[in-house]
Design an enzyme around this catalytic site. Structure first.
Site, PDB file in Angstrom:
ATOM      1  N   TYR A 294      40.482 -24.487  51.779  1.00 44.28           N
ATOM      2  CA  TYR A 294      40.709 -22.865  51.484  1.00 44.28           C
ATOM      3  C   TYR A 294      41.239 -21.938  51.657  1.00 44.28           C
ATOM      4  O   TYR A 294      42.105 -20.804  51.215  1.00 44.28           O
ATOM      5  CB  TYR A 294      39.452 -22.551  50.879  1.00 44.28           C
ATOM      6  CG  TYR A 294      38.474 -23.067  50.325  1.00 44.28           C
ATOM      7  CD1 TYR A 294      38.519 -24.409  49.826  1.00 44.28           C
ATOM      8  CD2 TYR A 294      36.985 -23.096  50.115  1.00 44.28           C
ATOM      9  CE1 TYR A 294      37.875 -24.709  48.854  1.00 44.28           C
ATOM     10  CE2 TYR A 294      35.881 -23.781  49.914  1.00 44.28           C
ATOM     11  CZ  TYR A 294      35.652 -24.710  49.071  1.00 44.28           C
ATOM     12  OH  TYR A 294      35.641 -25.511  48.128  1.00 44.28           O
TER      13      TYR A 294
ATOM     14  N   HIS B  96      35.810 -33.622  52.227  1.00 42.75           N
ATOM     15  CA  HIS B  96      35.966 -32.965  50.963  1.00 42.75           C
ATOM     16  C   HIS B  96      35.745 -33.403  50.114  1.00 42.75           C
ATOM     17  O   HIS B  96      34.961 -33.044  49.198  1.00 42.75           O
ATOM     18  CB  HIS B  96      37.201 -32.210  50.704  1.00 42.75           C
ATOM     19  CG  HIS B  96      37.024 -30.423  49.931  1.00 42.75           C
ATOM     20  ND1 HIS B  96      37.531 -29.929  50.999  1.00 42.75           N
ATOM     21  CD2 HIS B  96      36.562 -30.476  49.042  1.00 42.75           C
ATOM     22  CE1 HIS B  96      37.073 -29.027  49.850  1.00 42.75           C
ATOM     23  NE2 HIS B  96      36.251 -28.738  48.916  1.00 42.75           N
TER      24      HIS B  96
HETATM   25  N1  LIG Z   1      33.020 -29.272  47.973  1.00 44.63           N
HETATM   26  C1  LIG Z   1      33.773 -29.247  46.560  1.00 44.63           C
HETATM   27  O1  LIG Z   1      33.826 -30.445  46.523  1.00 44.63           O
HETATM   28  C2  LIG Z   1      33.448 -27.800  45.870  1.00 44.63           C
HETATM   29  C3  LIG Z   1      32.795 -26.748  46.855  1.00 44.63           C
HETATM   30  N2  LIG Z   1      32.944 -25.339  45.862  1.00 44.63           N
HETATM   31  C4  LIG Z   1      32.564 -24.672  47.019  1.00 44.63           C
HETATM   32  O2  LIG Z   1      30.726 -23.783  46.618  1.00 44.63           O
HETATM   33  C5  LIG Z   1      30.907 -22.843  46.755  1.00 44.63           C
HETATM   34  C6  LIG Z   1      30.533 -21.799  45.085  1.00 44.63           C
HETATM   35  O3  LIG Z   1      31.562 -22.573  43.457  1.00 44.63           O
HETATM   36  P1  LIG Z   1      32.041 -21.350  42.095  1.00 44.63           P
HETATM   37  O4  LIG Z   1      32.727 -22.552  42.415  1.00 44.63           O
HETATM   38  O5  LIG Z   1      32.691 -20.401  43.724  1.00 44.63           O
HETATM   39  O6  LIG Z   1      31.567 -21.108  42.096  1.00 44.63           O
HETATM   40  P2  LIG Z   1      29.761 -20.794  42.051  1.00 44.63           P
HETATM   41  O7  LIG Z   1      29.203 -21.247  40.665  1.00 44.63           O
HETATM   42  O8  LIG Z   1      29.114 -19.865  42.981  1.00 44.63           O
HETATM   43  O9  LIG Z   1      30.345 -18.951  40.478  1.00 44.63           O
HETATM   44  C7  LIG Z   1      31.167 -18.162  41.513  1.00 44.63           C
HETATM   45  C8  LIG Z   1      31.693 -17.216  40.008  1.00 44.63           C
HETATM   46  O10 LIG Z   1      30.520 -16.371  39.697  1.00 44.63           O
HETATM   47  C9  LIG Z   1      30.520 -14.957  39.778  1.00 44.63           C
HETATM   48  N3  LIG Z   1      29.227 -14.456  40.501  1.00 44.63           N
HETATM   49  C10 LIG Z   1      28.496 -14.878  41.823  1.00 44.63           C
HETATM   50  N4  LIG Z   1      27.335 -14.191  40.725  1.00 44.63           N
HETATM   51  C11 LIG Z   1      27.421 -14.087  40.179  1.00 44.63           C
HETATM   52  C12 LIG Z   1      26.093 -12.859  39.452  1.00 44.63           C
HETATM   53  N5  LIG Z   1      25.239 -12.934  40.158  1.00 44.63           N
HETATM   54  N6  LIG Z   1      26.411 -12.538  38.065  1.00 44.63           N
HETATM   55  C13 LIG Z   1      27.911 -13.071  36.849  1.00 44.63           C
HETATM   56  N7  LIG Z   1      28.828 -13.339  37.796  1.00 44.63           N
HETATM   57  C14 LIG Z   1      28.524 -13.715  38.828  1.00 44.63           C
HETATM   58  C15 LIG Z   1      32.027 -14.268  40.438  1.00 44.63           C
HETATM   59  O11 LIG Z   1      32.235 -13.588  40.229  1.00 44.63           O
HETATM   60  P3  LIG Z   1      32.529 -12.406  41.242  1.00 44.63           P
HETATM   61  O12 LIG Z   1      33.397 -12.510  42.493  1.00 44.63           O
HETATM   62  O13 LIG Z   1      33.036 -11.131  40.993  1.00 44.63           O
HETATM   63  O14 LIG Z   1      31.223 -12.415  42.326  1.00 44.63           O
HETATM   64  C16 LIG Z   1      32.582 -15.868  40.615  1.00 44.63           C
HETATM   65  O15 LIG Z   1      34.009 -15.954  39.196  1.00 44.63           O
HETATM   66  C17 LIG Z   1      32.088 -21.963  46.329  1.00 44.63           C
HETATM   67  O16 LIG Z   1      32.306 -20.323  46.660  1.00 44.63           O
HETATM   68  C18 LIG Z   1      32.888 -22.779  47.350  1.00 44.63           C
HETATM   69  O17 LIG Z   1      32.987 -22.414  49.169  1.00 44.63           O
HETATM   70  C19 LIG Z   1      33.147 -25.153  44.982  1.00 44.63           C
HETATM   71  C20 LIG Z   1      33.890 -26.190  43.877  1.00 44.63           C
HETATM   72  C21 LIG Z   1      34.269 -27.800  44.572  1.00 44.63           C
HETATM   73  O1  LIG Z   2      36.881 -25.680  45.870  1.00 41.70           O
HETATM   74  C1  LIG Z   2      36.567 -27.079  46.008  1.00 41.70           C
HETATM   75  O2  LIG Z   2      35.842 -26.979  46.917  1.00 41.70           O
HETATM   76  C2  LIG Z   2      37.381 -28.002  45.249  1.00 41.70           C
HETATM   77  O3  LIG Z   2      37.661 -28.544  45.639  1.00 41.70           O
HETATM   78  C3  LIG Z   2      38.826 -28.003  44.308  1.00 41.70           C
HETATM   79  O4  LIG Z   2      39.090 -29.205  43.616  1.00 41.70           O
HETATM   80  C4  LIG Z   2      37.755 -26.843  43.127  1.00 41.70           C
HETATM   81  O5  LIG Z   2      37.163 -26.906  43.090  1.00 41.70           O
HETATM   82  C5  LIG Z   2      39.317 -26.620  42.392  1.00 41.70           C
HETATM   83  O6  LIG Z   2      38.483 -26.970  40.833  1.00 41.70           O
HETATM   84  C6  LIG Z   2      40.561 -26.508  42.696  1.00 41.70           C
HETATM   85  O7  LIG Z   2      41.186 -26.807  41.868  1.00 41.70           O
END
Ligand SMILES: NC(=O)C1=CN([C@@H]2O[C@H](COP(=O)(O)OP(=O)(O)OC[C@H]3O[C@@H](n4cnc5c(N)ncnc54)[C@H](OP(=O)(O)O)[C@@H]3O)[C@@H](O)[C@H]2O)C=CC1
Ligand SMILES: O=C(O)C(=O)[C@@H](O)[C@H](O)C(=O)CO
Length: 280
Positions: free
Chosen positions: A52, A110
C-alpha cells in the site's frame, strides 16, 4: 464519547478489536490525517500492507495520535514478490523501519500465489519473525482451505487470522465454516464491497430503515454477527464514525439470511480468485 468496541481472542491468546480500519489508498499527508482521525474516532486496529506504500503514514499517525502504541493493533502484509525466506525476513524488517516502530501486532501473507508456490517458505519466515519479537501474531490473506491444510501439514502452525474478500455479494459461507472449525478468525476485506452498488441494495435498505441505521451499518453488523471481523476504509471522519456505530442493535436471524442470500457466484469485486490469481 467513543463506541465501545468488543474484542475477540485469537488462537494464540492475543486480543483484537472486533472491527478495524482499512487503509488501502490512504497515503501521504491526507492519509496520515485520515488515519489520525480514525484513531481519534475510536479505531484501534489499522490494516496496512507493504504494497500500500503507506506504512510510513501509519507510523506517523501513531506518533501524532493521543493513543499509546500498546493500545493500538497494527497490521501489515508480506507481498508476493518477497515470499522467499530471506527476502521475507528483510521485508518484515523494512516494513518496521518504514513505520519507525519496533513491532507489528499482526503480519499477514498478502496472497498465497499458488503457482509461484513459495507460501510455505514465507510462512516459516513469519513463524521465526514472531519468535524474534518482530510480530506478535501471524496470519494470512486470501488462503483457501487447500493452502491452510498445507501450512498445517508442513509447519504444524495455523494462522490466527485469514483475511478474505467478504461482503453481501460474496458471503464466503464455506470459507467462514472452515476457518471457524480450525480456530482461525476470518477478517473481511472490502466489507462494504468497496462502495459498489451493494450500498444501494433495496433489501438491505429495508432492513436499515427498520433499525434506524444506514446501509453501511447494517452490512458491518452482518459481518460481526457472522463471526467475521470487518476492516472498512473511509477517508471521511463522519463515515469513519458511522462505521463504528454498529454494536447497539441486533439483526434477526431472518435478516441475516436475507443479506447472506444476496451472494452470487460472480460476486467478487475483481477477477481475483486466490486459486489462480497471483499478486506481487
Ligand atoms: N488482503 C487483501 O487482499 C485486501 C485487503 N484489503 C483491506 O481491506 C480494507 C477495506 O477494503 P476496501 O477495498 O478499502 O473497501 P471497503 O469495502 O472498506 O470500502 C471503501 C469504500 O467505501 C466508502 N465508504 C466507507 N464507509 C462508507 C459509508 N459509511 N457510506 C458510504 N460509503 C462508505 C469509502 O469511501 P470514503 O473513503 O470516501 O468514505 C470507500 O470508497 C482495505 O482498505 C484494506 O486495508 C482490501 C482489499 C484486498
Ligand atoms: O488491496 C489489497 O490488499 C489488494 O490485495 C489488491 O489486490 C486490491 O484488492 C486491488 O484491487 C488492487 O488493484
Amino acid at each position: 464519547m467513543h463506541t465501545t468496541i468488543p474484542q475477540i481472542t485469537l488462537n494464540d491468546g492475543l486480543v483484537i478489536p472486533a472491527i478495524g480500519f482499512g487503509t488501502y489508498d490512504l497515503r501521504g499527508a491526507s492519509g496520515v490525517q485520515a488515519m489520525t482521525s480514525a484513531i481519534d474516532m475510536g479505531y484501534r486496529l489499522l490494516d496496512s500492507a507493504f504494497n500500500y506504500e503507506n506504512e510510513g503514514a501509519v507510523g506517523e499517525a501513531v506518533r501524532r495520535s493521543a493513543v499509546s502504541r500498546d493500545q493500538l493493533f497494527l497490521t501489515s502484509k508480506l507481498p508476493g514478490r518477497h515470499h522467499q525466506y530471506d527476502k521475507a525476513i528483510y521485508t518484515i524488517q523494512e516494513s518496521l523501519y518504514r513505520t519507525k516502530l519496533d513491532y507489528y501486532d499482526l503480519f499477514l501473507i498478502h496472497w498465497p500465489n499458488p503457482k509461484t508456490d513459495l507460501y510455505v517458505e514465507a510462512w516459516q519466515a513469519l513463524i521465526d519473525a514472531k519468535k524474534w519479537g518482530l510480530i506478535r501474531s501471524i496470519g494470512v490473506c486470501n488462503f483457501l482451505p487447500e493452502h491452510l491444510d498445507r501450512l498445517k501439514k508442513e509447519t504444524g502452525v495455523l494462522p490466527s487470522i485469514n483475511q478474505v474478500e467478504l461482503h453481501p455479494f460474496f458471503s464466503q459461507k464455506e470459507q467462514l465454516a472452515y476457518d471457524k472449525e480450525n480456530g482461525i478468525v476470518t477478517e473481511s476485506w472490502s466489507p462494504l464491497g468497496r462502495a459498489n452498488n451493494v450500498l444501494e441494495n433495496e433489501t438491505i435498505q429495508q432492513i436499515a430503515k427498520a433499525h434506524g441505521k444506514t446501509i453501511s451499518q447494517v452490512i458491518l453488523r452482518w459481518h460481526t454477527q457472522l463471526g467475521a471481523l470487518p476492516i472498512p476504509k473511509s477517508s471521511s471522519p463522519q463515515r469513519q464514525k458511522e462505521n463504528l456505530e454498529i454494536f447497539d442493535f441486533q439483526l434477526t436471524e431472518e435478516q441475516m439470511q436475507q443479506i447472506s442470500g444476496l451472494t452470487r457466484v460472480d460476486g467478487r469485486i475483481a477477477d481475483q480468485d486466490p486459486a489462480v490469481y497471483e499478486e506481487f
